[in-house]
Write a protein that holds these residues in place. Sequence first.
Motif, PDB file in Angstrom:
ATOM      1  N   SER A  99       0.838  -1.196   0.000  1.00 25.94           N
ATOM      2  CA  SER A  99       0.000   0.000   0.000  1.00 25.94           C
ATOM      3  C   SER A  99       0.876   1.250   0.000  1.00 25.94           C
ATOM      4  CB  SER A  99      -0.903   0.012   1.232  1.00 25.94           C
ATOM      5  OG  SER A  99      -1.807   1.080   1.180  1.00 25.94           O
ATOM      6  N   GLY A 100       0.487   2.227  -0.801  1.00 22.28           N
ATOM      7  CA  GLY A 100       1.288   3.432  -0.958  1.00 22.28           C
ATOM      8  C   GLY A 100       2.035   3.458  -2.271  1.00 22.28           C
ATOM      9  N   GLU A 101       2.057   2.291  -2.953  1.00 21.66           N
ATOM     10  CA  GLU A 101       2.732   2.198  -4.248  1.00 21.66           C
ATOM     11  C   GLU A 101       1.690   2.116  -5.364  1.00 21.66           C
ATOM     12  OE1 GLU A 101       5.492  -1.021  -4.195  1.00 21.66           O
ATOM     13  OE2 GLU A 101       6.430  -0.395  -2.314  1.00 21.66           O
ATOM     14  N   GLY A 102       0.974   3.196  -5.569  1.00 22.40           N
ATOM     15  CA  GLY A 102      -0.053   3.205  -6.602  1.00 22.40           C
ATOM     16  C   GLY A 102      -1.406   2.819  -6.070  1.00 22.40           C
ATOM     17  N   MET A 103      -2.204   2.219  -6.945  1.00 23.30           N
ATOM     18  CA  MET A 103      -3.582   1.886  -6.597  1.00 23.30           C
ATOM     19  C   MET A 103      -3.971   0.582  -7.291  1.00 23.30           C
ATOM     20  SD  MET A 103      -6.916   4.315  -7.196  1.00 23.30           S
ATOM     21  CE  MET A 103      -8.597   3.738  -6.944  1.00 23.30           C
ATOM     22  N   PRO A 104      -4.683  -0.316  -6.607  1.00 24.56           N
ATOM     23  CA  PRO A 104      -5.083  -1.569  -7.242  1.00 24.56           C
ATOM     24  C   PRO A 104      -6.060  -1.345  -8.382  1.00 24.56           C
ATOM     25  CG  PRO A 104      -6.136  -1.324  -5.107  1.00 24.56           C
ATOM     26  CD  PRO A 104      -5.138  -0.226  -5.220  1.00 24.56           C
ATOM     27  N   ASP A 105      -6.101  -2.308  -9.293  1.00 20.96           N
ATOM     28  CA  ASP A 105      -7.008  -2.232 -10.434  1.00 20.96           C
ATOM     29  C   ASP A 105      -8.001  -3.389 -10.360  1.00 20.96           C
ATOM     30  OD1 ASP A 105      -8.170  -1.426 -12.787  1.00 20.96           O
ATOM     31  OD2 ASP A 105      -6.325  -1.453 -13.965  1.00 20.96           O
ATOM     32  N   SER A 106      -8.907  -3.431 -11.310  1.00 22.78           N
ATOM     33  CA  SER A 106      -9.974  -4.429 -11.306  1.00 22.78           C
ATOM     34  C   SER A 106      -9.421  -5.849 -11.222  1.00 22.78           C
ATOM     35  CB  SER A 106     -10.815  -4.291 -12.566  1.00 22.78           C
ATOM     36  OG  SER A 106     -11.430  -3.027 -12.601  1.00 22.78           O
ATOM     37  N   GLY A 107      -9.942  -6.613 -10.270  1.00 24.39           N
ATOM     38  CA  GLY A 107      -9.554  -8.002 -10.112  1.00 24.39           C
ATOM     39  C   GLY A 107      -8.441  -8.226  -9.115  1.00 24.39           C
ATOM     40  N   ASP A 108      -7.762  -7.167  -8.674  1.00 24.39           N
ATOM     41  CA  ASP A 108      -6.673  -7.322  -7.709  1.00 24.39           C
ATOM     42  C   ASP A 108      -7.227  -7.703  -6.338  1.00 24.39           C
ATOM     43  OD1 ASP A 108      -4.869  -6.667  -9.664  1.00 24.39           O
ATOM     44  OD2 ASP A 108      -4.599  -4.596  -9.010  1.00 24.39           O
ATOM     45  N   ILE A 109      -6.497  -8.593  -5.644  1.00 22.17           N
ATOM     46  CA  ILE A 109      -6.898  -9.036  -4.317  1.00 22.17           C
ATOM     47  C   ILE A 109      -6.288  -8.108  -3.273  1.00 22.17           C
ATOM     48  CG2 ILE A 109      -6.777 -10.922  -2.646  1.00 22.17           C
ATOM     49  CD1 ILE A 109      -6.577 -12.851  -5.015  1.00 22.17           C
ATOM     50  N   CYS A 110      -7.119  -7.429  -2.524  1.00 23.03           N
ATOM     51  CA  CYS A 110      -6.666  -6.423  -1.560  1.00 23.03           C
ATOM     52  C   CYS A 110      -6.721  -6.980  -0.140  1.00 23.03           C
ATOM     53  CB  CYS A 110      -7.535  -5.183  -1.655  1.00 23.03           C
ATOM     54  SG  CYS A 110      -7.541  -4.442  -3.308  1.00 23.03           S
ATOM     55  N   ILE A 111      -5.649  -6.737   0.618  1.00 23.90           N
ATOM     56  CA  ILE A 111      -5.567  -7.186   1.999  1.00 23.90           C
ATOM     57  C   ILE A 111      -5.592  -5.965   2.911  1.00 23.90           C
ATOM     58  CG2 ILE A 111      -4.328  -8.626   3.649  1.00 23.90           C
ATOM     59  CD1 ILE A 111      -5.125 -10.110   1.090  1.00 23.90           C
ATOM     60  N   TRP A 112      -6.633  -5.874   3.735  1.00 24.81           N
ATOM     61  CA  TRP A 112      -6.744  -4.774   4.686  1.00 24.81           C
ATOM     62  C   TRP A 112      -5.870  -5.029   5.911  1.00 24.81           C
ATOM     63  CZ3 TRP A 112     -10.297  -5.143   0.999  1.00 24.81           C
ATOM     64  CH2 TRP A 112     -11.015  -4.008   0.596  1.00 24.81           C
ATOM     65  N   LYS A 113      -5.587  -4.004   6.665  1.00 21.65           N
ATOM     66  CA  LYS A 113      -4.939  -4.176   7.955  1.00 21.65           C
ATOM     67  C   LYS A 113      -5.923  -4.851   8.896  1.00 21.65           C
ATOM     68  CE  LYS A 113      -1.952  -0.143   7.375  1.00 21.65           C
ATOM     69  NZ  LYS A 113      -1.615   1.229   7.826  1.00 21.65           N
ATOM     70  N   GLY A 114      -5.423  -5.783   9.702  1.00 16.46           N
ATOM     71  CA  GLY A 114      -6.325  -6.575  10.527  1.00 16.46           C
ATOM     72  C   GLY A 114      -6.631  -7.888   9.829  1.00 16.46           C
ATOM     73  N   THR A 115      -7.880  -8.265   9.777  1.00 14.09           N
ATOM     74  CA  THR A 115      -8.269  -9.538   9.156  1.00 14.09           C
ATOM     75  C   THR A 115      -9.426  -9.326   8.192  1.00 14.09           C
ATOM     76  OG1 THR A 115      -9.681 -10.007  11.078  1.00 14.09           O
ATOM     77  CG2 THR A 115      -7.467 -10.975  11.075  1.00 14.09           C
ATOM     78  N   HIS A 116      -9.106  -8.740   7.059  1.00  9.81           N
ATOM     79  CA  HIS A 116     -10.141  -8.536   6.046  1.00  9.81           C
ATOM     80  C   HIS A 116      -9.501  -8.479   4.669  1.00  9.81           C
ATOM     81  CE1 HIS A 116     -13.971  -7.546   4.345  1.00  9.81           C
ATOM     82  NE2 HIS A 116     -13.533  -6.403   3.861  1.00  9.81           N
ATOM     83  N   MET A 117     -10.243  -8.925   3.657  1.00  2.00           N
ATOM     84  CA  MET A 117      -9.767  -8.881   2.275  1.00  2.00           C
ATOM     85  C   MET A 117     -10.956  -8.779   1.328  1.00  2.00           C
ATOM     86  SD  MET A 117      -8.544 -12.850   1.676  1.00  2.00           S
ATOM     87  CE  MET A 117      -7.280 -12.715   2.932  1.00  2.00           C
ATOM     88  N   GLY A 118     -10.690  -8.328   0.109  1.00  2.00           N
ATOM     89  CA  GLY A 118     -11.739  -8.184  -0.894  1.00  2.00           C
ATOM     90  C   GLY A 118     -11.120  -7.979  -2.263  1.00  2.00           C
ATOM     91  N   ILE A 119     -11.967  -7.750  -3.273  1.00  2.00           N
ATOM     92  CA  ILE A 119     -11.514  -7.618  -4.659  1.00  2.00           C
ATOM     93  C   ILE A 119     -11.853  -6.230  -5.186  1.00  2.00           C
ATOM     94  CG2 ILE A 119     -11.518  -8.696  -6.934  1.00  2.00           C
ATOM     95  CD1 ILE A 119     -10.827 -10.626  -4.673  1.00  2.00           C
TER      96      ILE A 119
END
Length: 253
Positions: A99-119
């Motif tokens: 995080s901080g190196e650009g921005m995710p695009d469609s379909g990328d798997i994102c990991i939140w701080k803590g225990t959460h994730m999404g697309i």
Amino acid sequence: MTSQKRIDAMVWLLSKVGKEQITSLMPEFVSLTGLTHKRLMDSWQAHLEGNPSFLSCCNAFVIQYCHGINLPDKYVNFDTSVIKSLLVADRKEHAWVASGEGMPDSGDICIWKGTHMGICTQAMKALDPNDYKEGQWYTIEGGQTNQVLVTPTPLKDGKKFPTIDRDKSFDSIKRKKYQNFPADSLQGWIDIDKYFYGSTGNPDFKPEAEARNRQWINRDGNVAHPGAPDGSGGLGYFRANGTLPEDPFNCSS
């Protein structure tokens, strides 16, 4: 230009999750998470009674998404050090973006701080322009828990604890939008273009095209159909000069 992998990812995601959320009370929830409503409610009740673990569908949904786009589900982990180690072992370390190196695009798997994730689903601009606004960030996420509690019930030792209303409580998967990209809330993401297409993230069709073109050049450098006797694509297809006999296996004919 949007890669085929991102298009495939969006087709899978948006064909599975419409504008309305899919709750654990719906039959399609199981196929998208592998979890039943009962299993979730049992986990939530146990958590209320003191069990430290709490089950939700956010990572379970991402696992099914990985199956849908042929990405190994072993990367679905809340511990980013594990994700990065697995990617390094597979020579895909370039696919992890902090995080901080650009921005995710469609379909990328994102990991939140803590225990959460999404697309990430930034393709909303093309798919649903009426719902799209410049500057907003769009996702599809599981784990949208909705707990409804009923009157506390006494335990055998006299303690009281709240009870989950199993008919009104549910977990869900739904589209979400943020007014701004929450970079401070994310640990990072798996860039699916970089995973499937290399460190540049750009699909390279040149090798495949060159391989196809080579099939049309024979050993003498002449252009010839790959299926012709003079071609270089393998064995040619030959034809008898005349009609076949009524019995093609009659050796005397």
